[in-house]
Structure formats: C-alpha cells, structure tokens
Design a protein around this motif. Structure first.
Motif, PDB file in Angstrom:
ATOM      1  N   LYS A   4       0.835  -1.214   0.000  1.00 14.50           N
ATOM      2  CA  LYS A   4       0.000   0.000   0.000  1.00 14.50           C
ATOM      3  C   LYS A   4       0.865   1.258   0.000  1.00 14.50           C
ATOM      4  O   LYS A   4       0.737   2.129  -0.870  1.00 14.50           O
ATOM      5  N   LEU A   5       1.744   1.339   0.967  1.00 15.44           N
ATOM      6  CA  LEU A   5       2.602   2.516   1.086  1.00 15.44           C
ATOM      7  C   LEU A   5       3.631   2.569  -0.039  1.00 15.44           C
ATOM      8  O   LEU A   5       3.935   3.644  -0.564  1.00 15.44           O
ATOM      9  N   VAL A   6       4.160   1.397  -0.428  1.00 14.19           N
ATOM     10  CA  VAL A   6       5.173   1.350  -1.478  1.00 14.19           C
ATOM     11  C   VAL A   6       4.618   1.888  -2.789  1.00 14.19           C
ATOM     12  O   VAL A   6       5.254   2.712  -3.464  1.00 14.19           O
ATOM     13  N   LEU A   7       3.419   1.453  -3.153  1.00 14.47           N
ATOM     14  CA  LEU A   7       2.826   1.895  -4.414  1.00 14.47           C
ATOM     15  C   LEU A   7       2.516   3.384  -4.385  1.00 14.47           C
ATOM     16  O   LEU A   7       2.678   4.088  -5.391  1.00 14.47           O
ATOM     17  N   ARG A   8       2.049   3.867  -3.244  1.00 14.05           N
ATOM     18  CA  ARG A   8       1.780   5.293  -3.123  1.00 14.05           C
ATOM     19  C   ARG A   8       3.067   6.098  -3.298  1.00 14.05           C
ATOM     20  O   ARG A   8       3.094   7.117  -3.999  1.00 14.05           O
ATOM     21  N   CYS A   9       4.145   5.628  -2.667  1.00 12.94           N
ATOM     22  CA  CYS A   9       5.435   6.320  -2.791  1.00 12.94           C
ATOM     23  C   CYS A   9       5.963   6.253  -4.217  1.00 12.94           C
ATOM     24  O   CYS A   9       6.516   7.231  -4.736  1.00 12.94           O
ATOM     25  N   LEU A  10       5.800   5.093  -4.868  1.00 12.65           N
ATOM     26  CA  LEU A  10       6.281   4.954  -6.244  1.00 12.65           C
ATOM     27  C   LEU A  10       5.496   5.840  -7.201  1.00 12.65           C
ATOM     28  O   LEU A  10       6.050   6.379  -8.165  1.00 12.65           O
ATOM     29  N   SER A  11       4.205   6.001  -6.935  1.00 12.61           N
ATOM     30  CA  SER A  11       3.397   6.866  -7.785  1.00 12.61           C
ATOM     31  C   SER A  11       3.862   8.312  -7.679  1.00 12.61           C
ATOM     32  O   SER A  11       4.107   8.980  -8.694  1.00 12.61           O
ATOM     33  N   TRP A  12       4.032   8.808  -6.449  1.00 11.72           N
ATOM     34  CA  TRP A  12       4.527  10.167  -6.273  1.00 11.72           C
ATOM     35  C   TRP A  12       5.978  10.284  -6.736  1.00 11.72           C
ATOM     36  O   TRP A  12       6.395  11.324  -7.263  1.00 11.72           O
ATOM     37  N   GLY A  13       6.749   9.216  -6.535  1.00 11.72           N
ATOM     38  CA  GLY A  13       8.129   9.224  -7.002  1.00 11.72           C
ATOM     39  C   GLY A  13       8.212   9.351  -8.516  1.00 11.72           C
ATOM     40  O   GLY A  13       9.155   9.970  -9.048  1.00 11.72           O
ATOM     41  N   SER A  14       7.234   8.779  -9.221  1.00  8.54           N
ATOM     42  CA  SER A  14       7.203   8.905 -10.685  1.00  8.54           C
ATOM     43  C   SER A  14       7.014  10.355 -11.093  1.00  8.54           C
ATOM     44  O   SER A  14       7.631  10.828 -12.059  1.00  8.54           O
ATOM     45  N   LEU A  15       6.169  11.083 -10.351  1.00 11.14           N
ATOM     46  CA  LEU A  15       5.968  12.501 -10.650  1.00 11.14           C
ATOM     47  C   LEU A  15       7.259  13.278 -10.415  1.00 11.14           C
ATOM     48  O   LEU A  15       7.657  14.107 -11.254  1.00 11.14           O
ATOM     49  N   ILE A  16       7.913  12.997  -9.294  1.00 11.60           N
ATOM     50  CA  ILE A  16       9.174  13.693  -8.993  1.00 11.60           C
ATOM     51  C   ILE A  16      10.222  13.387 -10.064  1.00 11.60           C
ATOM     52  O   ILE A  16      10.928  14.286 -10.536  1.00 11.60           O
ATOM     53  N   ALA A  17      10.330  12.106 -10.468  1.00 10.63           N
ATOM     54  CA  ALA A  17      11.295  11.722 -11.497  1.00 10.63           C
ATOM     55  C   ALA A  17      10.986  12.420 -12.817  1.00 10.63           C
ATOM     56  O   ALA A  17      11.901  12.881 -13.520  1.00 10.63           O
ATOM     57  N   GLY A  18       9.694  12.514 -13.157  1.00  9.78           N
ATOM     58  CA  GLY A  18       9.319  13.187 -14.400  1.00  9.78           C
ATOM     59  C   GLY A  18       9.707  14.647 -14.393  1.00  9.78           C
ATOM     60  O   GLY A  18      10.235  15.171 -15.384  1.00  9.78           O
ATOM     61  N   ILE A  19       9.451  15.329 -13.269  1.00  8.68           N
ATOM     62  CA  ILE A  19       9.814  16.747 -13.170  1.00  8.68           C
ATOM     63  C   ILE A  19      11.327  16.924 -13.250  1.00  8.68           C
ATOM     64  O   ILE A  19      11.835  17.834 -13.925  1.00  8.68           O
ATOM     65  N   LEU A  20      12.065  16.039 -12.565  1.00  9.16           N
ATOM     66  CA  LEU A  20      13.524  16.140 -12.582  1.00  9.16           C
ATOM     67  C   LEU A  20      14.083  15.939 -13.991  1.00  9.16           C
ATOM     68  O   LEU A  20      15.015  16.647 -14.404  1.00  9.16           O
ATOM     69  N   PHE A  21      13.523  14.987 -14.728  1.00  6.11           N
ATOM     70  CA  PHE A  21      14.003  14.769 -16.099  1.00  6.11           C
ATOM     71  C   PHE A  21      13.698  15.976 -16.975  1.00  6.11           C
ATOM     72  O   PHE A  21      14.515  16.340 -17.836  1.00  6.11           O
ATOM     73  N   LEU A  22      12.552  16.619 -16.766  1.00  4.50           N
ATOM     74  CA  LEU A  22      12.245  17.821 -17.539  1.00  4.50           C
ATOM     75  C   LEU A  22      13.190  18.963 -17.164  1.00  4.50           C
ATOM     76  O   LEU A  22      13.580  19.764 -18.026  1.00  4.50           O
ATOM     77  N   LEU A  23      13.564  19.031 -15.880  1.00  2.00           N
ATOM     78  CA  LEU A  23      14.502  20.065 -15.452  1.00  2.00           C
ATOM     79  C   LEU A  23      15.914  19.820 -15.980  1.00  2.00           C
ATOM     80  O   LEU A  23      16.720  20.749 -16.046  1.00  2.00           O
ATOM     81  N   LEU A  24      16.207  18.561 -16.339  1.00  5.09           N
ATOM     82  CA  LEU A  24      17.524  18.263 -16.905  1.00  5.09           C
ATOM     83  C   LEU A  24      17.705  18.893 -18.287  1.00  5.09           C
ATOM     84  O   LEU A  24      18.838  19.093 -18.731  1.00  5.09           O
ATOM     85  N   ILE A  25      16.595  19.201 -18.958  1.00  6.72           N
ATOM     86  CA  ILE A  25      16.692  19.731 -20.328  1.00  6.72           C
ATOM     87  C   ILE A  25      17.374  21.095 -20.352  1.00  6.72           C
ATOM     88  O   ILE A  25      18.361  21.290 -21.084  1.00  6.72           O
ATOM     89  N   PRO A  26      16.905  22.106 -19.576  1.00 14.46           N
ATOM     90  CA  PRO A  26      17.639  23.385 -19.599  1.00 14.46           C
ATOM     91  C   PRO A  26      19.061  23.261 -19.084  1.00 14.46           C
ATOM     92  O   PRO A  26      19.963  23.956 -19.571  1.00 14.46           O
ATOM     93  N   LEU A  27      19.276  22.381 -18.093  1.00 12.95           N
ATOM     94  CA  LEU A  27      20.638  22.159 -17.618  1.00 12.95           C
ATOM     95  C   LEU A  27      21.510  21.588 -18.734  1.00 12.95           C
ATOM     96  O   LEU A  27      22.660  22.014 -18.921  1.00 12.95           O
ATOM     97  N   GLY A  28      20.951  20.634 -19.484  1.00 14.97           N
ATOM     98  CA  GLY A  28      21.694  20.038 -20.590  1.00 14.97           C
ATOM     99  C   GLY A  28      21.988  21.040 -21.693  1.00 14.97           C
ATOM    100  O   GLY A  28      23.076  21.034 -22.279  1.00 14.97           O
ATOM    101  N   VAL A  29      21.020  21.912 -21.993  1.00 13.18           N
ATOM    102  CA  VAL A  29      21.235  22.938 -23.018  1.00 13.18           C
ATOM    103  C   VAL A  29      22.374  23.852 -22.595  1.00 13.18           C
ATOM    104  O   VAL A  29      23.255  24.204 -23.404  1.00 13.18           O
ATOM    105  N   ASN A  30      22.376  24.253 -21.329  1.00 12.73           N
ATOM    106  CA  ASN A  30      23.455  25.103 -20.819  1.00 12.73           C
ATOM    107  C   ASN A  30      24.805  24.392 -20.902  1.00 12.73           C
ATOM    108  O   ASN A  30      25.819  24.993 -21.279  1.00 12.73           O
ATOM    109  N   ASP A  31      24.821  23.093 -20.571  1.00 10.57           N
ATOM    110  CA  ASP A  31      26.067  22.322 -20.658  1.00 10.57           C
ATOM    111  C   ASP A  31      26.553  22.216 -22.097  1.00 10.57           C
ATOM    112  O   ASP A  31      27.759  22.287 -22.357  1.00 10.57           O
ATOM    113  N   VAL A  32      25.626  22.022 -23.028  1.00 13.01           N
ATOM    114  CA  VAL A  32      26.003  21.918 -24.443  1.00 13.01           C
ATOM    115  C   VAL A  32      26.666  23.207 -24.915  1.00 13.01           C
ATOM    116  O   VAL A  32      27.700  23.177 -25.605  1.00 13.01           O
TER     117      VAL A  32
END
Length: 237
Positions: A79-107
């Motif tokens: 119960k708790l694991v799935l809830r954490c994984l669901s919210w963790g997916s949102l956090i991971a998605g936001i972090l990957f989107l934030l990697l884009i401007p960081l990557g552009v700056n690095d390029v």
C-alpha cells in the motif's frame, strides 16, 4: 476464460517481483552515476544526463511490472510502497524535464570550451611553425642539418634531402613549413566540424530522451492515481 484469468493471477506475483528487482537495480545505477558528484562541471553534468537517459528503460519497465494489475493480489505492505512509487514517478518526471535546460546550458559551455581548446592548440602549433620559419631564415649550415633531421620525422610532409646550397635548403624547408601550415588549417576546420557534429548528436539524443522520460514518468503518475487513494475507502487492498 476463467483459466486465462487464473493464469494471469498466478503470473502477477512473478511479474511484480521482477519489477521490484529491476527498480532496485535502477537505483544502484542511479547512485553509481551521480557519485562522486562534480556539479558545475559541464563535462560531468552532460555525461551524467546521458547515462541517466540511456538507463531509463529499466526503471520504466520495472514500474510497469509493479503497477500491472492495479490492486489485484496485492500484499499489505505494498500500500505505502505503491503510493510512494506513484509520487516518485511525478518527482522523477519533473527532474528529467529540469535536466533539459541544464543540458542545453552544458552543451553551450562544452561547445565554446571545445572550440577554445582547438583554437589554443592551433595557435600554439602556428607559433611553433613561425619560430621554425625564423630559425630557417637565420640558420647556418650546421643548424640546417639538425632542422632537416627534425623535419623529416614529422608526419604528413615529404622527406627533405640534405643539399649543398644554403639558400636551396632554406627554400625547401620554408616550403615544407608552408605545407604544414595548410595541413594544420584544414585539420583545424575538420576538428571543429567533428566536435560540433558529435556534440549535436549527443545533445539531440540525450535531451530528447530526457523529454520523453519526463513525459512517461508523469504519465505513470497520472495513470496510478488509484495507488494514491486512501485504502480506507477501498476494500480491494
């Protein structure tokens, strides 16, 4: 039909166990990628982004297997694991989107850094050739012998034979140095194009991959809202 449902229920625990294993392996890969950290280093940051993007399929597949079947045949601890994984997916998605401007700056930083390194290398080699030209013009016969021996060991230039006439040797050496300068200019242009093309290919691959990963993680979060609902209102747990 009933047998098919029973077979599916029997396969759920195995599929989810594999999913949890894949997720644990993905966590180990993540730790291995970011440790040790070298923030503000564009080379490390860009390479880390690439490694995270290229390893995305493993955690995505793990989450797919874990969430498969929704609440059917679940253990109480999930119960708790799935809830954490669901919210963790949102956090991971936001972090990957934030990697884009960081990557552009690095390029951008890597591009100018690479161009500067090439320009510095070319300038140093040009200065060496200018010094050689000056040495040739002011050299004695004995000094020319050593210059000939040195120059004959250089790649991409025709060999030079010893000559009796001092001016003839100087003319040949000057000609060879001019050829070397032309070769250097061509190589510098090729090096700049190669560096630009390599950086462009990696940036498109990794930054577009980060975008796809971010969208997929957020999609997982949206599709697993059932895992975030309070278990008190649902008896299927």
């Amino acid at each position: 039909m009933q047998k098919a449902v029973e077979r599916q229920e029997l396969s759920l625990p195995l599929a989810r166990a594999i999913g949890y294993c894949l997720l644990v392996l993905a966590i180990f890969d993540f730790i291995d990628t970011i440790i040790p950290t070298y923030f503000m280093n564009p080379v490390w940051e860009f390479q880390a982004i690439g490694e995270l993007v290229e390893r995305v399929p493993i955690p995505l597949l793990g989450l797919l297997l874990i969430f498969y079947g929704e609440k059917d045949e679940r253990k109480s601890w999930e119960k708790l694991v799935l809830r954490c994984l669901s919210w963790g997916s949102l956090i991971a998605g936001i972090l990957f989107l934030l990697l884009i401007p960081l990557g552009v700056n690095d390029v951008i930083r890597l591009y100018y850094q690479g161009q500067y390194q090439i320009a510095t290398q070319i300038t140093q080699q040009n200065n060496q050739m200018q010094q050689m030209k000056s040495q040739v013009q002011n050299a004695t016969i004995e000094q020319l012998d050593s210059l000939i021996a040195f120059y004959n060991n250089q790649p991409n230039v025709p060999p030079l034979d010893n000559a009796q006439d001092l001016q003839e040797v100087k003319t040949k050496l000057s000609s060879h140095i001019t050829q070397a300068e032309d070769t250097l200019r061509k190589n510098s242009t090729k090096m700049r194009m190669t560096q630009r093309l390599s950086l462009m290919k990696r940036s498109i691959k990794w930054l577009f991959g980060a975008l796809l990963a971010g969208v997929l993680y957020i999609r997982i979060w949206k599709e697993t809202r059932w895992a975030r609902r309070s278990h008190k209102r649902h008896s299927r747990w």
